[in-house]
Write a protein that holds these residues in place. Structure first.
Motif, mmCIF file in Angstrom:
data_model
loop_
_atom_site.group_PDB
_atom_site.id
_atom_site.type_symbol
_atom_site.label_atom_id
_atom_site.label_comp_id
_atom_site.label_asym_id
_atom_site.label_seq_id
_atom_site.Cartn_x
_atom_site.Cartn_y
_atom_site.Cartn_z
ATOM 1 N N ARG A 111 28.246 -69.623 -95.211
ATOM 2 C CA ARG A 111 28.161 -70.589 -96.308
ATOM 3 C C ARG A 111 29.444 -71.421 -96.407
ATOM 4 N NH1 ARG A 111 25.015 -67.713 -101.438
ATOM 5 N NH2 ARG A 111 23.016 -67.413 -100.354
ATOM 6 N N GLN A 112 30.574 -70.774 -96.221
ATOM 7 C CA GLN A 112 31.837 -71.525 -96.266
ATOM 8 C C GLN A 112 31.915 -72.504 -95.099
ATOM 9 O OE1 GLN A 112 35.401 -69.128 -96.176
ATOM 10 N NE2 GLN A 112 36.698 -70.800 -96.899
ATOM 11 N N LEU A 113 31.466 -72.059 -93.922
ATOM 12 C CA LEU A 113 31.465 -72.947 -92.761
ATOM 13 C C LEU A 113 30.520 -74.128 -92.984
ATOM 14 C CD1 LEU A 113 32.398 -73.562 -89.878
ATOM 15 C CD2 LEU A 113 30.526 -72.114 -89.048
ATOM 16 N N GLN A 114 29.352 -73.868 -93.586
ATOM 17 C CA GLN A 114 28.403 -74.951 -93.853
ATOM 18 C C GLN A 114 28.984 -75.981 -94.821
ATOM 19 O OE1 GLN A 114 25.179 -72.421 -95.145
ATOM 20 N NE2 GLN A 114 24.023 -72.748 -93.243
ATOM 21 N N ARG A 115 29.908 -75.561 -95.654
ATOM 22 C CA ARG A 115 30.552 -76.480 -96.588
ATOM 23 C C ARG A 115 31.708 -77.221 -95.939
ATOM 24 N NH1 ARG A 115 34.930 -75.600 -99.694
ATOM 25 N NH2 ARG A 115 34.818 -73.353 -99.336
ATOM 26 N N LEU A 116 32.512 -76.519 -95.137
ATOM 27 C CA LEU A 116 33.720 -77.109 -94.565
ATOM 28 C C LEU A 116 33.428 -77.990 -93.351
ATOM 29 C CD1 LEU A 116 36.221 -74.102 -94.760
ATOM 30 C CD2 LEU A 116 36.053 -76.068 -96.289
ATOM 31 N N PHE A 117 32.413 -77.631 -92.561
ATOM 32 C CA PHE A 117 32.152 -78.339 -91.309
ATOM 33 C C PHE A 117 31.802 -79.810 -91.542
ATOM 34 C CE2 PHE A 117 29.983 -79.529 -87.407
ATOM 35 C CZ PHE A 117 30.721 -78.889 -86.432
ATOM 36 N N PRO A 118 30.883 -80.145 -92.462
ATOM 37 C CA PRO A 118 30.600 -81.571 -92.687
ATOM 38 C C PRO A 118 31.798 -82.343 -93.229
ATOM 39 C CG PRO A 118 28.852 -80.197 -93.590
ATOM 40 C CD PRO A 118 29.986 -79.283 -93.242
ATOM 41 N N ALA A 119 32.611 -81.677 -94.053
ATOM 42 C CA ALA A 119 33.790 -82.360 -94.590
ATOM 43 C C ALA A 119 34.767 -82.714 -93.477
ATOM 44 C CB ALA A 119 34.473 -81.478 -95.631
ATOM 45 N N ALA A 120 34.849 -81.851 -92.459
ATOM 46 C CA ALA A 120 35.806 -82.062 -91.369
ATOM 47 C C ALA A 120 35.276 -82.977 -90.280
ATOM 48 C CB ALA A 120 36.214 -80.715 -90.758
ATOM 49 N N THR A 121 33.957 -82.971 -90.058
ATOM 50 C CA THR A 121 33.391 -83.678 -88.904
ATOM 51 C C THR A 121 32.474 -84.835 -89.268
ATOM 52 O OG1 THR A 121 31.407 -82.299 -88.712
ATOM 53 C CG2 THR A 121 33.422 -81.480 -87.649
ATOM 54 N N GLY A 122 31.969 -84.866 -90.502
ATOM 55 C CA GLY A 122 31.008 -85.896 -90.881
ATOM 56 C C GLY A 122 29.578 -85.539 -90.541
ATOM 57 N N LEU A 123 29.362 -84.380 -89.888
ATOM 58 C CA LEU A 123 28.027 -83.923 -89.514
ATOM 59 C C LEU A 123 27.827 -82.492 -89.974
ATOM 60 C CD1 LEU A 123 27.851 -85.155 -85.794
ATOM 61 C CD2 LEU A 123 26.983 -86.345 -87.814
ATOM 62 N N THR A 124 26.583 -82.115 -90.231
ATOM 63 C CA THR A 124 26.303 -80.717 -90.499
ATOM 64 C C THR A 124 26.337 -79.935 -89.185
ATOM 65 O OG1 THR A 124 23.914 -80.874 -90.186
ATOM 66 C CG2 THR A 124 24.779 -81.411 -92.388
ATOM 67 N N LEU A 125 26.363 -78.629 -89.303
ATOM 68 C CA LEU A 125 26.350 -77.785 -88.105
ATOM 69 C C LEU A 125 25.134 -78.089 -87.239
ATOM 70 C CD1 LEU A 125 27.352 -74.434 -89.821
ATOM 71 C CD2 LEU A 125 28.661 -75.520 -87.984
ATOM 72 N N ARG A 126 23.982 -78.185 -87.849
ATOM 73 C CA ARG A 126 22.758 -78.390 -87.071
ATOM 74 C C ARG A 126 22.683 -79.798 -86.493
ATOM 75 N NH1 ARG A 126 20.076 -73.939 -86.991
ATOM 76 N NH2 ARG A 126 20.179 -72.463 -88.718
#
Length: 271
Positions: free
Chosen positions: A189-204
């Motif tokens: 859940r933390q990764l799902q929140r931080l990843f879009p903030a850092a990359t502009g894309l969701t994990l999927r």
């Protein structure tokens, strides 16, 4: 190169170059695109999504030079291409946008055009720095020195996000996100929140882009491979699944993608 290609070389050339080790925390690659023809209006040039942000210098005959920025996206784009056009750019790691530009990655999502003011201020002397040459062996070393001078003292990206990016890339986009989170040492859940903030894309979204690029890379590496074999290699259920994803992300079927790959001479390209 085949005899036919030697007589009638492809109208477009695309080259990549790995960055020196001191730039590797932020830069994935330097790249160039050179067009010796203008595409027909009915068949515009397609730029595949890569999940990254690129900053590039666009030189065009009889027109002003532009510093452009292409932000993270999951769909292809069809930028104007004209004979004599030259592009020299660098591709950032997906999670290095803020460290390099000072901008949030989500603010650049879907951006394709003149670089925002913050980026323009940092790289506005690029045109004067790069020689007028079509030879990557001449331009890339100077380009690299220019970028290195501007990244002195820049902070390195968050290691857990970088670990997640690497895990998806290594898996060619075909991986459970729970496993990505474990390899990154962070809760899902933390990764799902931080990843879009850092990359502009969701994990999927990033995983979908990576799988598409792996399919394109397989086709580029071996034209004898059919799309059904490529689909199996990169984790699509079948050829129909691969085709649906190509149309969704690029707007064209795999057969159309193969035509453009054949029209572009590629050098040192990594997916």
């Amino acid at each position: 190169m085949t005899a036919a290609a030697a007589i009638n070389p492809p109208p477009y050339r695309y080259t990549e170059r790995a960055p020196p080790v001191q730039l590797s925390p932020w830069i994935l690659s330097f790249w160039s695109f050179q067009a010796d023809a203008t595409p027909e209006p009915s068949a515009p040039y397609v730029v595949w999504p890569d999940g990254c942000t690129s900053i590039a210098l666009l030189r065009r005959p009889a027109l002003d030079t532009l510093l452009i920025c292409v932000g993270p996206r999951i769909t292809s784009m069809h930028p104007p291409v004209m004979a004599g056009q030259r592009l020299w750019g660098f591709r950032l790691w997906p999670d290095a946008v803020h460290a390099v530009t000072g901008l949030q990655a989500h603010a650049l999502r879907q951006h394709n055009g003149p670089a925002p003011a913050d980026i323009e201020a940092q790289f506005n002397s690029l045109d004067a720095a790069l020689p007028i040459s079509d030879d990557p062996d001449i331009v890339f070393p100077i380009f690299s020195q220019f970028v290195e001078q501007r990244l002195t003292g820049v902070t390195t990206p968050e290691p857990r996000i970088r670990a997640a990016v690497r895990a998806i890339v290594v898996a060619q986009g075909e991986v459970a996100m729970e496993k990505v989170a474990r390899e990154a040492g962070i809760g899902l859940r933390q990764l799902q929140r931080l990843f879009p903030a850092a990359t502009g894309l969701t994990l999927r979204e990033f995983a979908r882009v990576r799988r598409l690029r792996e399919a394109l890379a397989h086709r580029l590496a071996s034209e004898s491979w059919g799309w059904s074999r490529i689909a199996a290699e990169v984790g699509f259920v079948d050829h129909a699944h691969l085709t649906r994803e190509f149309v969704a992300l690029t707007g064209i079927a795999p057969s159309g993608a193969a035509v453009q790959l054949g029209d572009t001479a590629h050098r040192d390209v990594n997916p």
